[in-house]
Scaffold this motif. Structure first.
Motif, PDB file in Angstrom:
ATOM      1  N   PRO A   1      22.373  12.085 -21.964  1.00 25.28           N
ATOM      2  CA  PRO A   1      22.747  10.980 -23.691  1.00 25.28           C
ATOM      3  C   PRO A   1      21.102  11.037 -24.494  1.00 25.28           C
ATOM      4  O   PRO A   1      21.353  11.095 -25.438  1.00 25.28           O
ATOM      5  N   GLY A   2      20.406  11.261 -23.550  1.00 23.67           N
ATOM      6  CA  GLY A   2      18.531  10.309 -24.441  1.00 23.67           C
ATOM      7  C   GLY A   2      18.392  11.552 -25.169  1.00 23.67           C
ATOM      8  O   GLY A   2      17.358  12.343 -25.473  1.00 23.67           O
ATOM      9  N   MET A   3      18.885  13.320 -24.467  1.00 29.16           N
ATOM     10  CA  MET A   3      19.086  14.636 -25.013  1.00 29.16           C
ATOM     11  C   MET A   3      19.921  14.907 -26.568  1.00 29.16           C
ATOM     12  O   MET A   3      19.289  15.760 -27.143  1.00 29.16           O
ATOM     13  N   ILE A   4      20.579  13.810 -26.578  1.00 27.68           N
ATOM     14  CA  ILE A   4      21.773  14.307 -28.032  1.00 27.68           C
ATOM     15  C   ILE A   4      21.216  13.991 -28.841  1.00 27.68           C
ATOM     16  O   ILE A   4      21.155  12.157 -29.228  1.00 27.68           O
ATOM     17  N   ASP A   5      21.354  14.304 -29.760  1.00 24.16           N
ATOM     18  CA  ASP A   5      20.734  13.802 -30.797  1.00 24.16           C
ATOM     19  C   ASP A   5      22.335  12.249 -31.163  1.00 24.16           C
ATOM     20  O   ASP A   5      23.092  12.715 -31.667  1.00 24.16           O
ATOM     21  N   VAL A   6      21.041  11.437 -32.186  1.00 24.57           N
ATOM     22  CA  VAL A   6      22.592  10.595 -32.836  1.00 24.57           C
ATOM     23  C   VAL A   6      23.249  10.799 -34.200  1.00 24.57           C
ATOM     24  O   VAL A   6      22.569  11.772 -34.928  1.00 24.57           O
ATOM     25  N   LYS A   7      24.428  11.114 -33.771  1.00 24.87           N
ATOM     26  CA  LYS A   7      25.201  11.628 -34.743  1.00 24.87           C
ATOM     27  C   LYS A   7      25.583  11.041 -36.260  1.00 24.87           C
ATOM     28  O   LYS A   7      25.468   9.270 -36.041  1.00 24.87           O
ATOM     29  N   MET A   8      25.047  11.302 -37.229  1.00 26.37           N
ATOM     30  CA  MET A   8      25.681  10.863 -38.739  1.00 26.37           C
ATOM     31  C   MET A   8      26.615  10.878 -38.732  1.00 26.37           C
ATOM     32  O   MET A   8      27.335  12.332 -39.633  1.00 26.37           O
ATOM     33  N   ALA A   9      27.894   9.720 -38.986  1.00 18.91           N
ATOM     34  CA  ALA A   9      29.013   9.828 -39.208  1.00 18.91           C
ATOM     35  C   ALA A   9      29.445  11.088 -41.204  1.00 18.91           C
ATOM     36  O   ALA A   9      28.449  10.783 -40.960  1.00 18.91           O
ATOM     37  N   GLU A  10      30.263  12.232 -40.455  1.00 21.84           N
ATOM     38  CA  GLU A  10      30.693  12.531 -41.965  1.00 21.84           C
ATOM     39  C   GLU A  10      32.439  12.826 -42.153  1.00 21.84           C
ATOM     40  O   GLU A  10      33.178  12.191 -41.705  1.00 21.84           O
ATOM     41  N   GLY A  11      31.800  13.192 -43.476  1.00 22.68           N
ATOM     42  CA  GLY A  11      33.687  12.652 -43.988  1.00 22.68           C
ATOM     43  C   GLY A  11      33.281  11.508 -45.293  1.00 22.68           C
ATOM     44  O   GLY A  11      33.309  10.541 -44.452  1.00 22.68           O
ATOM     45  N   THR A  12      34.209  11.498 -46.244  1.00 25.03           N
ATOM     46  CA  THR A  12      33.843  10.189 -47.099  1.00 25.03           C
ATOM     47  C   THR A  12      35.647  10.410 -47.730  1.00 25.03           C
ATOM     48  O   THR A  12      36.078  11.568 -48.395  1.00 25.03           O
ATOM     49  N   ASP A  13      36.522   9.365 -47.766  1.00 25.55           N
ATOM     50  CA  ASP A  13      37.957   9.621 -48.419  1.00 25.55           C
ATOM     51  C   ASP A  13      37.588   8.425 -49.275  1.00 25.55           C
ATOM     52  O   ASP A  13      36.689   7.528 -49.717  1.00 25.55           O
ATOM     53  N   LEU A  14      38.876   8.387 -50.354  1.00 27.48           N
ATOM     54  CA  LEU A  14      38.701   7.418 -51.546  1.00 27.48           C
ATOM     55  C   LEU A  14      39.774   7.043 -51.676  1.00 27.48           C
ATOM     56  O   LEU A  14      40.659   8.163 -51.789  1.00 27.48           O
ATOM     57  N   PHE A  15      39.181   5.982 -51.866  1.00 29.67           N
ATOM     58  CA  PHE A  15      41.485   4.984 -51.245  1.00 29.67           C
ATOM     59  C   PHE A  15      41.491   4.334 -52.286  1.00 29.67           C
ATOM     60  O   PHE A  15      41.140   3.469 -52.617  1.00 29.67           O
ATOM     61  N   VAL A  16      42.647   4.035 -53.288  1.00 28.19           N
ATOM     62  CA  VAL A  16      42.613   3.077 -54.374  1.00 28.19           C
ATOM     63  C   VAL A  16      43.955   2.359 -54.175  1.00 28.19           C
ATOM     64  O   VAL A  16      44.743   3.165 -53.632  1.00 28.19           O
ATOM     65  N   ASN A  17      44.416   1.338 -53.984  1.00 25.37           N
ATOM     66  CA  ASN A  17      45.502   0.473 -54.290  1.00 25.37           C
ATOM     67  C   ASN A  17      45.702  -0.321 -56.137  1.00 25.37           C
ATOM     68  O   ASN A  17      45.219  -1.459 -56.440  1.00 25.37           O
ATOM     69  N   THR A  18      46.835   0.353 -56.572  1.00 24.43           N
ATOM     70  CA  THR A  18      47.205   0.012 -58.128  1.00 24.43           C
ATOM     71  C   THR A  18      47.432  -0.886 -58.061  1.00 24.43           C
ATOM     72  O   THR A  18      47.353  -1.673 -58.450  1.00 24.43           O
ATOM     73  N   LYS A  19      48.288  -1.959 -56.860  1.00 21.36           N
ATOM     74  CA  LYS A  19      49.353  -2.831 -57.051  1.00 21.36           C
ATOM     75  C   LYS A  19      47.746  -3.773 -56.711  1.00 21.36           C
ATOM     76  O   LYS A  19      48.237  -5.010 -57.861  1.00 21.36           O
ATOM     77  N   MET A  20      46.925  -3.778 -55.624  1.00 23.58           N
ATOM     78  CA  MET A  20      45.851  -5.194 -56.127  1.00 23.58           C
ATOM     79  C   MET A  20      44.259  -4.892 -57.020  1.00 23.58           C
ATOM     80  O   MET A  20      44.760  -6.034 -57.168  1.00 23.58           O
ATOM     81  N   ALA A  21      44.737  -3.914 -57.116  1.00 20.43           N
ATOM     82  CA  ALA A  21      43.652  -4.057 -59.184  1.00 20.43           C
ATOM     83  C   ALA A  21      45.417  -4.303 -59.811  1.00 20.43           C
ATOM     84  O   ALA A  21      44.148  -5.418 -60.634  1.00 20.43           O
ATOM     85  N   ALA A  22      46.560  -4.459 -60.358  1.00 21.11           N
ATOM     86  CA  ALA A  22      46.589  -5.044 -61.428  1.00 21.11           C
ATOM     87  C   ALA A  22      47.238  -6.084 -60.825  1.00 21.11           C
ATOM     88  O   ALA A  22      46.978  -7.825 -61.259  1.00 21.11           O
ATOM     89  N   ARG A  23      47.106  -7.292 -59.587  1.00 24.27           N
ATOM     90  CA  ARG A  23      46.995  -8.707 -58.825  1.00 24.27           C
ATOM     91  C   ARG A  23      45.496  -9.407 -58.884  1.00 24.27           C
ATOM     92  O   ARG A  23      45.811 -10.609 -59.366  1.00 24.27           O
ATOM     93  N   MET A  24      44.855  -8.308 -59.211  1.00 23.48           N
ATOM     94  CA  MET A  24      42.899  -8.614 -59.801  1.00 23.48           C
ATOM     95  C   MET A  24      42.502  -8.876 -60.726  1.00 23.48           C
ATOM     96  O   MET A  24      41.214  -9.002 -61.347  1.00 23.48           O
ATOM     97  N   GLY A  25      44.211  -8.336 -61.931  1.00 21.36           N
ATOM     98  CA  GLY A  25      43.134  -8.497 -63.196  1.00 21.36           C
ATOM     99  C   GLY A  25      41.934  -7.126 -63.646  1.00 21.36           C
ATOM    100  O   GLY A  25      41.856  -7.455 -64.737  1.00 21.36           O
ATOM    101  N   VAL A  26      42.174  -5.535 -62.939  1.00 19.94           N
ATOM    102  CA  VAL A  26      41.820  -4.498 -63.143  1.00 19.94           C
ATOM    103  C   VAL A  26      42.522  -3.840 -63.249  1.00 19.94           C
ATOM    104  O   VAL A  26      43.387  -3.614 -62.872  1.00 19.94           O
ATOM    105  N   THR A  27      41.855  -2.175 -64.171  1.00 20.00           N
ATOM    106  CA  THR A  27      42.907  -1.560 -64.044  1.00 20.00           C
ATOM    107  C   THR A  27      42.133  -0.821 -63.949  1.00 20.00           C
ATOM    108  O   THR A  27      41.230  -0.309 -63.811  1.00 20.00           O
TER     109      THR A  27
END
Length: 319
Positions: free
Chosen positions: A279-305
């Motif tokens: 393990p000490g010879m294995i570089d720490v890995k930085m997480a890969e990949g990102t997503d964009l999630f949107v909740n339109t129902k909650m946006a409306a309930r919290m007063g934003v568009t």
């Protein structure tokens, strides 16, 4: 005839040896600071990769224990795991990782979902960390997160951040958040929640002082995330998150990792160690990949568009 018998005996011995090796049970002990969807997804991703690489119920002992949000319990779990002598200990989230690294001097430790491994003193460096420890960091791009909030709220001046100051990962995120916000002319207002039961009160203390609420990848806050959502709805203050799993639980939006995929990336590190790498010879890995999630129902309930530009590039829209 005698020579033939010797060959047969040698062949039988080799067959028995191979059967013995195939039958050898590999023991992977897994622990997390608390149970919530993101960390559970990491655990499940790790086990899926083990299964896909031939470690199944027939030759794999896979255990899991949650510390229920208590660092003292995390330390007890880590000590017990070391006593059980697994082949690898997998510690999910910073407090559990700190406990495992402190307890284990020889058994390989793979951490996952740790924001700042060096700051948390898990490893001295991300490159060839030495010792018996390696893992995966889920350090988030806070500047990108603030930019997303600003798309919803162009006149954004202040963002409230409930967090647990006892979690090293959260302290690192808040520090990075303040630096990024300063460059963007945004004020960060903190509110401490040392325990899950404090989350609602800490969030309420931000109302009237901030334009939006941002929840970092803080295990205390995420474990009680519904409390934050309720305050956001009641006060018409939009809630944003650093992980996409929280969008499904009520946040307006988040740019973040798929934690099931992070689990799979962690599982790859475990496989490398089971195959003999140190393990000490294995570089720490930085997480890969990102997503964009949107909740339109909650946006409306919290007063934003939800801006059309955000909807257009969203990888998942929850209605």
């Amino acid at each position: 005839m005698k020579l033939n018998s010797i060959y047969k005996a040698a062949a039988l011995s080799t067959l028995l040896l191979c059967s013995s090796l195939q039958a050898k049970t590999v023991y992977v002990a897994t622990t997390a600071i608390v149970e919530h969807p993101a960390l559970d997804a990491v655990r499940d991703g790790i086990k899926a990769v083990l299964n896909e690489n031939g470690y199944t119920d027939e030759n794999l002992k896979f255990t899991y224990e949650s510390a229920q949000g208590q660092p003292a319990i995390a330390a007890q779990i880590a000590r017990k795991m070391v006593g059980d002598e697994p082949d690898v200990i997998v510690a999910i989230a910073t407090p559990s990782a700190q406990a495992a690294v402190s307890a284990s001097k020889n058994i390989p430790v793979v951490f996952s979902a740790v924001t700042d491994p060096v700051g948390a003193k898990l490893v001295p460096s991300l490159t060839k960390p030495g010792s018996n420890v390696t893992g995966l960091s889920d350090m988030v791009n806070v500047k990108q997160h603030l930019a997303l909030i600003k798309e919803f709220l162009p006149n954004l001046k202040s963002v409230g951040v409930p967090y647990n100051p006892g979690e090293a990962n959260s302290v690192s995120i808040v520090t990075a958040l303040k630096a990024a916000a300063s460059e963007m002319g945004i004020e960060i207002i903190e509110s401490a929640a040392p325990k899950s039961s404090d989350v609602m009160i800490a969030t309420k203390q931000l109302i009237g002082k901030v334009d939006a609420i941002y929840c970092p990848t803080d295990n205390t806050i995420i474990s009680a995330f519904e409390s934050v959502v309720k305050v956001g709805i009641d006060s018409q203050t939009p809630v944003f998150a650093a992980d996409t799993g929280s969008v499904e639980r009520g946040a307006v939006a988040a740019v973040g990792y798929d934690y099931g995929d992070l689990g799979r990336q962690t599982g790859d590190l475990v496989i490398r160690i089971l195959k003999g790498e140190k393990p000490g010879m294995i570089d720490v890995k930085m997480a890969e990949g990102t997503d964009l999630f949107v909740n339109t129902k909650m946006a409306a309930r919290m007063g934003v568009t939800v801006p059309e530009a955000v909807l257009a590039r969203a990888t998942k829209v929850i209605k």
